[in-house]
Design a protein around this motif. Structure first.
Motif, PDB file in Angstrom:
ATOM      1  N   GLY A   1       0.818  -1.213   0.000  1.00 26.89           N
ATOM      2  CA  GLY A   1       0.000   0.000   0.000  1.00 26.89           C
ATOM      3  C   GLY A   1       0.845   1.254   0.000  1.00 26.89           C
ATOM      4  N   LEU A   2       1.899   1.275   0.834  1.00 29.31           N
ATOM      5  CA  LEU A   2       2.791   2.439   0.880  1.00 29.31           C
ATOM      6  C   LEU A   2       3.539   2.616  -0.437  1.00 29.31           C
ATOM      7  CD1 LEU A   2       4.306   2.099   4.470  1.00 29.31           C
ATOM      8  CD2 LEU A   2       2.677   3.820   3.677  1.00 29.31           C
ATOM      9  N   ALA A   3       3.985   1.509  -1.024  1.00 30.08           N
ATOM     10  CA  ALA A   3       4.676   1.592  -2.315  1.00 30.08           C
ATOM     11  C   ALA A   3       3.740   2.124  -3.393  1.00 30.08           C
ATOM     12  CB  ALA A   3       5.214   0.214  -2.712  1.00 30.08           C
TER      13      ALA A   3
ATOM     14  N   GLY B   1      -5.675 -15.302  -1.905  1.00 32.42           N
ATOM     15  CA  GLY B   1      -4.426 -15.600  -1.220  1.00 32.42           C
ATOM     16  C   GLY B   1      -3.613 -14.353  -0.993  1.00 32.42           C
ATOM     17  N   LEU B   2      -2.484 -14.519  -0.339  1.00 33.49           N
ATOM     18  CA  LEU B   2      -1.665 -13.394   0.072  1.00 33.49           C
ATOM     19  C   LEU B   2      -1.129 -12.590  -1.113  1.00 33.49           C
ATOM     20  CD1 LEU B   2      -0.237 -11.846   2.350  1.00 33.49           C
ATOM     21  CD2 LEU B   2       1.658 -13.470   2.144  1.00 33.49           C
ATOM     22  N   HIS B   3      -0.586 -13.247  -2.118  1.00 32.30           N
ATOM     23  CA  HIS B   3       0.024 -12.533  -3.255  1.00 32.30           C
ATOM     24  C   HIS B   3      -1.013 -11.738  -4.035  1.00 32.30           C
ATOM     25  CE1 HIS B   3       3.880 -14.340  -2.529  1.00 32.30           C
ATOM     26  NE2 HIS B   3       3.370 -15.565  -2.582  1.00 32.30           N
ATOM     27  N   GLU B   4      -2.207 -12.276  -4.152  1.00 32.07           N
ATOM     28  CA  GLU B   4      -3.276 -11.559  -4.841  1.00 32.07           C
ATOM     29  C   GLU B   4      -3.675 -10.316  -4.056  1.00 32.07           C
ATOM     30  OE1 GLU B   4      -7.770 -12.456  -6.618  1.00 32.07           O
ATOM     31  OE2 GLU B   4      -6.570 -14.073  -5.740  1.00 32.07           O
ATOM     32  N   LEU B   5      -3.757 -10.450  -2.726  1.00 36.06           N
ATOM     33  CA  LEU B   5      -4.107  -9.300  -1.891  1.00 36.06           C
ATOM     34  C   LEU B   5      -3.031  -8.230  -1.974  1.00 36.06           C
ATOM     35  CD1 LEU B   5      -5.951  -7.970   0.215  1.00 36.06           C
ATOM     36  CD2 LEU B   5      -4.699  -9.216   1.993  1.00 36.06           C
ATOM     37  N   ILE B   6      -1.770  -8.614  -1.979  1.00 39.58           N
ATOM     38  CA  ILE B   6      -0.662  -7.657  -2.084  1.00 39.58           C
ATOM     39  C   ILE B   6      -0.767  -6.870  -3.392  1.00 39.58           C
ATOM     40  CG2 ILE B   6       1.840  -7.472  -2.405  1.00 39.58           C
ATOM     41  CD1 ILE B   6       2.120  -9.800  -0.419  1.00 39.58           C
ATOM     42  N   ALA B   7      -1.075  -7.561  -4.490  1.00 39.40           N
ATOM     43  CA  ALA B   7      -1.196  -6.892  -5.790  1.00 39.40           C
ATOM     44  C   ALA B   7      -2.330  -5.861  -5.782  1.00 39.40           C
ATOM     45  CB  ALA B   7      -1.425  -7.927  -6.888  1.00 39.40           C
TER      46      ALA B   7
ATOM     47  N   THR C   1      -4.561  -0.257  -5.180  1.00 36.37           N
ATOM     48  CA  THR C   1      -5.351   0.674  -4.366  1.00 36.37           C
ATOM     49  C   THR C   1      -4.503   1.878  -3.981  1.00 36.37           C
ATOM     50  OG1 THR C   1      -6.668  -1.155  -3.465  1.00 36.37           O
ATOM     51  CG2 THR C   1      -6.736   0.932  -2.275  1.00 36.37           C
ATOM     52  N   GLY C   2      -3.284   1.614  -3.510  1.00 38.64           N
ATOM     53  CA  GLY C   2      -2.375   2.700  -3.149  1.00 38.64           C
ATOM     54  C   GLY C   2      -2.026   3.583  -4.331  1.00 38.64           C
ATOM     55  N   LEU C   3      -1.929   2.990  -5.506  1.00 40.57           N
ATOM     56  CA  LEU C   3      -1.608   3.750  -6.718  1.00 40.57           C
ATOM     57  C   LEU C   3      -2.659   4.829  -6.965  1.00 40.57           C
ATOM     58  CD1 LEU C   3       0.765   3.321  -8.759  1.00 40.57           C
ATOM     59  CD2 LEU C   3      -0.879   2.163 -10.237  1.00 40.57           C
TER      60      LEU C   3
ATOM     61  N   TRP D   1       4.918  15.167  -6.244  1.00 40.74           N
ATOM     62  CA  TRP D   1       6.276  14.656  -6.050  1.00 40.74           C
ATOM     63  C   TRP D   1       6.769  14.902  -4.628  1.00 40.74           C
ATOM     64  CZ3 TRP D   1      10.506  12.914  -9.451  1.00 40.74           C
ATOM     65  CH2 TRP D   1       9.991  12.253 -10.580  1.00 40.74           C
ATOM     66  N   ALA D   2       6.360  15.997  -4.021  1.00 42.68           N
ATOM     67  CA  ALA D   2       6.710  16.210  -2.613  1.00 42.68           C
ATOM     68  C   ALA D   2       6.088  15.109  -1.752  1.00 42.68           C
ATOM     69  CB  ALA D   2       6.229  17.581  -2.148  1.00 42.68           C
ATOM     70  N   ASN D   3       4.843  14.753  -2.049  1.00 51.14           N
ATOM     71  CA  ASN D   3       4.192  13.660  -1.322  1.00 51.14           C
ATOM     72  C   ASN D   3       4.851  12.321  -1.622  1.00 51.14           C
ATOM     73  OD1 ASN D   3       1.412  14.139   0.249  1.00 51.14           O
ATOM     74  ND2 ASN D   3       1.642  15.734  -1.306  1.00 51.14           N
ATOM     75  N   GLY D   4       5.231  12.111  -2.892  1.00 53.59           N
ATOM     76  CA  GLY D   4       5.865  10.846  -3.260  1.00 53.59           C
ATOM     77  C   GLY D   4       7.204  10.650  -2.570  1.00 53.59           C
ATOM     78  N   ILE D   5       8.031  11.705  -2.564  1.00 58.37           N
ATOM     79  CA  ILE D   5       9.315  11.634  -1.860  1.00 58.37           C
ATOM     80  C   ILE D   5       9.081  11.451  -0.366  1.00 58.37           C
ATOM     81  CG2 ILE D   5      11.413  12.893  -1.289  1.00 58.37           C
ATOM     82  CD1 ILE D   5      11.302  11.886  -4.196  1.00 58.37           C
ATOM     83  N   GLY D   6       8.074  12.141   0.150  1.00 56.48           N
ATOM     84  CA  GLY D   6       7.754  12.012   1.563  1.00 56.48           C
ATOM     85  C   GLY D   6       7.336  10.604   1.940  1.00 56.48           C
ATOM     86  N   ARG D   7       6.657   9.921   1.019  1.00 55.55           N
ATOM     87  CA  ARG D   7       6.218   8.546   1.306  1.00 55.55           C
ATOM     88  C   ARG D   7       7.406   7.615   1.526  1.00 55.55           C
ATOM     89  NH1 ARG D   7       0.900   8.384   2.861  1.00 55.55           N
ATOM     90  NH2 ARG D   7      -0.346   9.716   1.496  1.00 55.55           N
ATOM     91  N   SER D   8       8.536   7.915   0.892  1.00 60.00           N
ATOM     92  CA  SER D   8       9.715   7.092   1.167  1.00 60.00           C
ATOM     93  C   SER D   8      10.154   7.270   2.616  1.00 60.00           C
ATOM     94  CB  SER D   8      10.859   7.444   0.202  1.00 60.00           C
ATOM     95  OG  SER D   8      11.274   8.790   0.363  1.00 60.00           O
ATOM     96  N   GLY D   9       9.922   8.465   3.170  1.00 60.13           N
ATOM     97  CA  GLY D   9      10.179   8.685   4.583  1.00 60.13           C
ATOM     98  C   GLY D   9       9.259   7.865   5.459  1.00 60.13           C
ATOM     99  N   SER D  10       8.006   7.687   5.018  1.00 56.84           N
ATOM    100  CA  SER D  10       7.064   6.870   5.798  1.00 56.84           C
ATOM    101  C   SER D  10       7.519   5.422   5.850  1.00 56.84           C
ATOM    102  CB  SER D  10       5.655   6.975   5.197  1.00 56.84           C
ATOM    103  OG  SER D  10       5.587   6.324   3.937  1.00 56.84           O
TER     104      SER D  10
END
Length: 454
Positions: free
Chosen positions: A68-70, A111-117, A122-124, A385-394
């Motif tokens: 989700g964060l990615a 299953g787990l891999h499907e949920l991860i995808a 969703t995060g996108l 992009w400020a939010n995107g860079i910030g998400r790497s901080g999260s």
């Protein structure tokens, strides 16, 4: 009377009171970010249930959060520039459709891999929607009230987070964990027709993109119906972007600010996600009950909501850079204090409330500031992009808590370390404000010089 002079749409918005039309935009964008908050909070409640049902280890479950964060980070970086190229409204509708459909589909993961995808998709969508909601709101707010209205709109995130926890707990108890994902998917899909009907395109974007004057006239009439736009030609600061809007972030006049905003967002979101993810666990090491730890942690979100409104109000009345610098500096102080007060739940709750007020409230203010800092031609890109860079901080913050626990550091030492990024954010935004003030004074002197020498 025929108005033959060019009409600056920004001036029209700035000189008129806030209309019901503009408040409708604030409310609709509030609902968009509230759904983001619901999704962020609810996944934390369904994770333990999924773990038990699918018999997963914590290490196996971790990618569900990471995906989700990615997705949020990728969505902000990838979709942000499209808001400057195709329009804020179109991109918002596409992103709402994306995260609504993905969330609903994830409810049927086998299953787990499907949920991860599905969590990544969703995060996108969420990552692209939030910065464009900030941008659209900002572009319809008069400058004298912009910070307050944008920060109030963004409180939808914290309110959505609070409701996400309450609703998720009830739904899981009665209908199972999949019902939470269905709710998180159906809500934005039901909102989509209302957004398509009532949400306008940015009037500044329309002017810069050379759209028909009739569209601009209809929108301005809803803001200032008493003004005459007959035969008017419309202008807005800056023109249509040439080439990629991303390249505009690195122009000579924006480069310093871009880098300082990225540093601020990175450090700010590092602290916020570290405290949000690990505060209950850290408090539990003092021997308090899980219920008490949860209540103390909840004060962080409450403080963030109050802080966003108060700091937004102050930003409209004083230099916004210095307001945020003070907020982040105090955030460092109160965060460090949590470690020494953790043994007393009431004192810890006050410190957590104050830390949330300062760091979460300042982060919301930083979103509003970024929307003001960037011109129309690259505003959506800059905020995204400020939010995107910030998400790497999260992501770093989410991992740092576990690393400190594994190192066995004393609680006061841990919170002293957590406070350091908040102080760095304070210094970064202070320097940005000092440079901005110097640049404005330099422009004023340059303007006066010919008159004084003439």
């Amino acid at each position: 009377m025929v108005n033959a002079q060019p009409v600056n749409v920004t001036d029209v918005i700035d000189r008129n009171p806030v209309s019901p039309f503009q408040l409708t935009i604030v409310v609709l964008c509030f609902l968009i970010v509230a759904i983001d908050g619901f999704d962020t909070a609810s996944i934390g409640f369904i994770a333990p249930v999924i773990r038990a049902q699918w018999q997963l280890s914590p290490a196996q479950l971790a990618p569900v959060f990471g995906a989700g964060l990615a997705g949020l980070m990728a969505g902000a970086l990838v979709f942000g520039p499209f808001g400057d190229l195709v329009g804020r409204k179109r991109l918002l509708l596409a992103c709402v459709l994306c995260f609504g459909a993905a969330s609903a589909a994830s409810a049927w993961s086998g299953g787990l891999h499907e949920l991860i995808a599905w969590r990544f998709l969703t995060g996108l969508g969420l990552g692209g929607a939030m910065p464009n909601a900030i941008t659209l709101t900002s572009e319809y707010c008069p400058s004298r009230r912009r910070s307050f209205l944008v920060t109030t709109m963004f409180c939808g995130f914290t309110i959505g987070s609070a409701l996400g926890g309450i609703v998720a707990a009830e739904l899981i108890e009665h209908f199972g964990w999949r019902s939470v994902l269905v709710t998180g998917g159906v809500a934005p899909l039901l909102l989509l027709p209302l957004l398509a009907w009532r949400l306008p395109e940015s009037v500044r974007y329309l002017v810069n993109a050379g759209k028909r004057a009739e569209q601009v006239t209809r929108l301005l009439t809803r803001i200032a119906p008493h003004e005459d736009y007959s035969q008017a030609t419309f202008v807005a600061p800056h023109g249509k972007p040439a080439g990629s809007p991303v390249s505009h972030l690195f122009r000579a006049d924006l480069l310093r600010g871009t880098l300082l905003l990225w540093l601020t967002f990175f450090m700010s979101l590092l602290v916020i996600y570290l405290l949000s993810s690990w505060l209950p666990t850290l408090l539990r090491t003092t021997g308090v009950s899980l219920h008490t730890a949860a209540l103390v942690t909840a004060m962080f979100q409450v403080g963030g909501s109050v802080g966003a409104i108060v700091l937004g109000w102050l930003m409209d009345r004083f230099n916004p850079h210095y307001v945020l610098a003070l907020g982040y500096a105090l955030a460092g102080l109160f965060t460090a204090a949590i470690g020494s007060l953790a043994a007393s739940p009431w004192l810890a709750a006050l410190a957590v409330f104050a830390a949330g007020f300062c760091v979460s409230g300042s982060q919301v203010g930083a979103n509003a500031l970024s929307a003001v800092f960037y011109p129309t031609d690259c505003r959506a890109t800059g905020v995204s992009w400020a939010n995107g860079i910030g998400r790497s901080g999260s992501v770093v913050g989410s991992l740092a808590g576990g690393a400190m626990l594994a190192a066995g550091l004393p609680l006061p030492a841990m919170f002293m370390l957590i406070a350091i990024p908040a102080v760095v954010a304070a210094a970064s935004i202070f320097v940005l404000g000092a440079w901005a003030t110097r640049d404005v004074e330099g422009e004023t002197l340059d303007t006066l010089a010919p008159e004084q020498t003439g």
